[in-house]
Design a protein around this motif. Structure first.
Motif, short mmCIF file in Angstrom:
data_model
loop_
_atom_site.label_atom_id
_atom_site.label_comp_id
_atom_site.label_asym_id
_atom_site.label_seq_id
_atom_site.Cartn_x
_atom_site.Cartn_y
_atom_site.Cartn_z
N GLU A 140 56.34 36.71 35.84
CA GLU A 140 56.73 35.43 35.16
C GLU A 140 57.35 35.58 33.85
O GLU A 140 58.14 34.88 33.32
N ALA A 141 56.74 36.79 33.10
CA ALA A 141 57.25 37.10 31.80
C ALA A 141 58.41 38.03 31.87
O ALA A 141 59.00 38.52 30.61
N GLY A 142 59.06 38.43 33.11
CA GLY A 142 60.10 39.11 33.03
C GLY A 142 59.95 40.77 33.25
O GLY A 142 60.98 41.52 33.31
N ALA A 143 58.80 41.23 34.02
CA ALA A 143 58.50 42.51 34.12
C ALA A 143 59.76 42.91 35.20
O ALA A 143 59.97 42.18 36.18
N ALA A 144 59.85 44.16 34.90
CA ALA A 144 60.99 44.66 36.08
C ALA A 144 60.40 44.70 37.49
O ALA A 144 61.06 44.46 38.36
N SER A 145 59.38 45.06 37.42
CA SER A 145 58.61 45.08 38.73
C SER A 145 56.86 45.11 38.57
O SER A 145 56.61 45.55 37.38
N VAL A 146 56.23 44.85 39.54
CA VAL A 146 54.78 44.82 39.55
C VAL A 146 54.35 45.67 40.97
O VAL A 146 54.75 45.01 41.92
N ASP A 147 53.53 46.86 40.57
CA ASP A 147 52.98 47.31 41.83
C ASP A 147 51.62 47.09 41.79
O ASP A 147 50.75 47.49 40.74
N LEU A 148 50.92 46.31 42.69
CA LEU A 148 49.66 46.26 42.75
C LEU A 148 49.00 47.49 43.57
O LEU A 148 49.42 47.85 44.91
N LEU A 149 48.12 48.26 42.83
CA LEU A 149 47.53 49.49 43.64
C LEU A 149 46.21 49.14 43.91
O LEU A 149 45.24 48.97 43.22
N ILE A 150 46.24 49.03 45.24
CA ILE A 150 44.98 48.60 46.18
C ILE A 150 44.25 49.50 46.75
O ILE A 150 44.78 50.09 47.45
N ARG A 151 42.93 49.82 46.40
CA ARG A 151 42.17 50.98 46.83
C ARG A 151 41.84 50.75 48.48
O ARG A 151 42.01 51.41 49.15
N ARG A 152 41.58 49.34 48.77
CA ARG A 152 41.27 49.13 50.22
C ARG A 152 42.48 49.15 51.19
O ARG A 152 43.83 48.87 50.62
N ALA A 153 42.19 49.29 52.35
CA ALA A 153 43.24 49.16 53.58
C ALA A 153 43.61 47.85 53.87
O ALA A 153 44.92 47.58 54.17
N ASP A 154 43.06 46.68 53.23
CA ASP A 154 43.41 45.44 53.16
C ASP A 154 42.62 44.66 52.30
O ASP A 154 41.78 45.07 51.56
N ILE A 155 43.24 43.50 52.12
CA ILE A 155 42.76 42.60 50.92
C ILE A 155 41.66 41.61 51.57
O ILE A 155 41.82 41.23 52.62
N PRO A 156 40.57 41.78 50.82
CA PRO A 156 39.34 40.70 51.53
C PRO A 156 40.01 39.34 51.61
O PRO A 156 40.75 38.65 50.79
N ARG A 157 39.56 38.85 52.83
CA ARG A 157 39.86 37.31 53.05
C ARG A 157 38.96 36.36 53.05
O ARG A 157 39.12 35.39 53.16
N ILE A 158 37.81 36.85 53.16
CA ILE A 158 36.77 35.80 53.22
C ILE A 158 35.54 35.94 52.10
O ILE A 158 35.21 36.85 51.69
N ASN A 159 35.50 34.69 51.51
CA ASN A 159 34.36 34.52 50.44
C ASN A 159 32.88 34.32 50.98
O ASN A 159 32.52 33.20 51.21
N LYS A 160 32.26 35.69 51.13
CA LYS A 160 31.07 35.44 51.69
C LYS A 160 30.09 34.66 50.78
O LYS A 160 29.21 34.36 51.09
N GLY A 161 30.17 34.68 49.42
CA GLY A 161 29.36 33.90 48.46
C GLY A 161 29.52 32.37 48.64
O GLY A 161 28.50 31.71 48.65
N LYS A 162 30.70 32.03 49.01
CA LYS A 162 31.12 30.64 49.40
C LYS A 162 30.12 30.21 50.70
O LYS A 162 29.44 29.17 50.76
N GLY A 163 30.26 30.91 51.49
CA GLY A 163 29.53 30.84 52.93
C GLY A 163 28.11 30.94 52.79
O GLY A 163 27.16 30.15 53.60
N ALA A 164 27.51 31.69 51.62
CA ALA A 164 26.20 31.61 51.47
C ALA A 164 25.58 30.45 50.68
O ALA A 164 24.48 29.91 50.37
N GLY A 165 26.67 29.72 49.99
CA GLY A 165 26.27 28.64 49.12
C GLY A 165 25.37 27.66 49.46
O GLY A 165 26.06 26.84 50.63
N ASN A 166 24.29 27.14 49.50
CA ASN A 166 23.64 25.88 49.56
C ASN A 166 22.12 25.65 48.91
O ASN A 166 21.81 26.74 48.02
#
Length: 489
Positions: free
Chosen positions: A245-271
């Motif tokens: 949004e500040a006008g970078a020419a490009s942004v490369d996200l360098l992600i170690r995992r083969a996939d981005i986590p999708r489930i918030n296990k902490g939320k599932g544990a909350g009670n």
């Protein structure tokens, strides 16, 4: 009501309601802790380092129990915590209805504050809480509860003493001073016992080429630059989006995992069971639960991820951990298994480390703090540096000595920030259970104060002479007639 034009009349009515709620609950309690002096100076009851959400909630909880507290915060007034400074998300992750630091008072919730100004329809239309609006709420929270926050006061040293007190060296625009408190609480946030974590491979890279996601950074300086963001969590997405949004020419996200986590296990544990029961679990179960959440990782919010992906010049590079970095003139050659990325600037969204020795203000006691690695050997394959380095805290969030007797007074310093999670659960910084954490610590401190002064409290009880019965409320009856006649014979 237009949500952009707040109603001051509605807010005034809410504040009147809050005062009534507190009065009906007889809050705050009367002050009951005896005043102390040391070397002719007044000793405060509790000094809290950090005026963000956790510090405010604790100060309010202590006040409700009749205990005075003073907060020291290095930021200017209204800019405590990350919300209006280094945080870059558009909205909070937490669901809007969570009660946060309200301490069980409906009229102290964000929802009450919001609806009083913008109305029920605006609340119903609200998806997530805007970040800066949350900061506005916390400013109101401080003011409406009249919490004593000393802004632009930096604590430079915390020294436990054997005389039942802790000394704090404090610098402010007025100069330097030493204050003394019976107990000190560190409400210092995510990096509360350390600082930003950056990989070893960045050591030889000049500082002008990179920043941590928690750093104060003018993202406008990234306009036209090729930016790399290391990580895939919430802070990575927020940093990437802000750069784009500040006008970078490009942004490369360098992600170690083969996939981005999708489930918030902490939320599932909350009670409520986990909130109140974690502290009583065995070491094995505490480690198992927190290690599992760490390994699974918390996914970035959907909205934050979409904020990045809507830019055509954003690239999600999965399975691309950084192997090495080489500076070539004014460029960085960043090597990954996917290839070499030529970048102008890197942002490390790599979290925080626990390292008391890295904080000068903790130097008087850091080496004496008992960590979990001093009490617990993790199961094979379940090693976790964050958990191992976490402090082993007592029931009132107090530090404990690694070697008993080596640091008298250490137990008077309490950890009410993120590293307390393994010992007490997620009660000391996250919105969902911060009220429960604040109340637990406040109650623990109240019990400690009473125990320390029990002789005086007993003497006060014995000396208490306020009659509830005056003696004129009845007339003694004469003896029964039969008894009187028998005595006459």
């Amino acid at each position: 009501m237009n949500p952009t034009t707040p109603s001051s009349a509605g807010l005034a009515a809410l504040e009147a309601r809050l005062r009534e709620d507190l009065a009906w609950l007889e809050l705050p309690a009367k002050r009951w802790i005896p005043e102390r002096t040391l070397d002719g100076r007044s000793v405060m009851n509790v000094a809290i380092v950090g005026g963000g959400m956790a510090g405010l909630a604790l100060a309010a909880a202590l006040g409700h129990l009749g205990i005075d507290a003073v907060i020291y915060d290095q930021s200017p007034r209204g800019f405590e915590g990350p919300w209006a400074t280094t945080a870059r998300m558009e909205t909070l992750r937490s669901p809007k209805q969570l009660t946060g630091p309200a301490l069980g008072l409906p009229s102290l919730t964000f929802r009450a504050w919001f609806e009083a100004q913008f109305g029920v329809e605006a609340w119903d239309a609200l998806d997530k809480i805007p970040r800066l609006q949350w900061m506005d709420y916390l400013r109101w929270y401080r003011d409406v509860l009249d919490i004593d926050v000393r802004n632009e006061h930096r604590v430079t040293a915390i020294t436990p003493r054997a005389d039942g007190s802790v000394a704090l060296s404090v610098t402010s625009p007025a100069g330097s001073e030493t204050v003394v408190a019976r107990h000190v609480v560190l409400a210092t946030g995510r990096d509360g016992l350390g600082g930003p974590s950056v990989p070893a491979f960045v050591r030889d890279v000049p500082r002008r080429f990179y920043a941590h996601s928690s750093d104060v950074l003018d993202y406008g300086t990234l306009r036209g630059k090729r930016v790399g963001v290391i990580g895939a969590g919430a802070s990575a997405m927020d940093s990437a989006a802000t750069a784009l949004e500040a006008g970078a020419a490009s942004v490369d996200l360098l992600i170690r995992r083969a996939d981005i986590p999708r489930i918030n296990k902490g939320k599932g544990a909350g009670n409520p069971g986990l909130t109140h029961g974690h502290v009583a679990l065995s070491d094995d179960w505490k480690w198992r639960i927190r290690h599992y959440i760490n390994v699974q990782q918390v996914p970035p919010p959907r909205g934050s991820t979409l904020r990045v992906s809507r830019h055509a010049n954003a690239r999600f590079n999965l399975g691309a951990p950084v192997i090495g970095i080489e500076q070539v003139d004014d460029e960085l050659y960043v090597s990954t298994p996917k290839g070499v990325f030529v970048l102008d600037f890197l942002v490390f969204a790599t979290g925080f480390r626990i390292d008391l020795a890295s904080r000068p203000e903790f130097a008087p006691f850091a080496r004496h703090v008992r960590a979990w690695k001093d009490r617990y050997a993790s199961p094979a394959g379940d090693d976790d540096i964050e958990l191992a380095d976490s402090p082993d805290l007592g029931p009132a969030f107090e530090f404990q000595e690694k070697t008993p007797g080596a640091c008298p007074g250490l137990e008077r310093i309490h950890c009410f920030c993120a590293p307390a999670t393994l010992s007490h659960g997620a009660l000391s910084g996250d919105i969902p259970a911060v009220s429960e954490g604040a109340k637990r610590l406040a109650q623990g401190l109240a019990a400690t104060f009473y125990r320390e002064d029990v002789e005086l409290h007993y003497a006060n009880m014995a000396a208490f002479a306020e009659p509830e019965v005056e003696g004129d409320e009845w007339t003694p009856a004469p003896p029964p007639p039969a008894l009187a006649e028998r005595e006459a014979k």
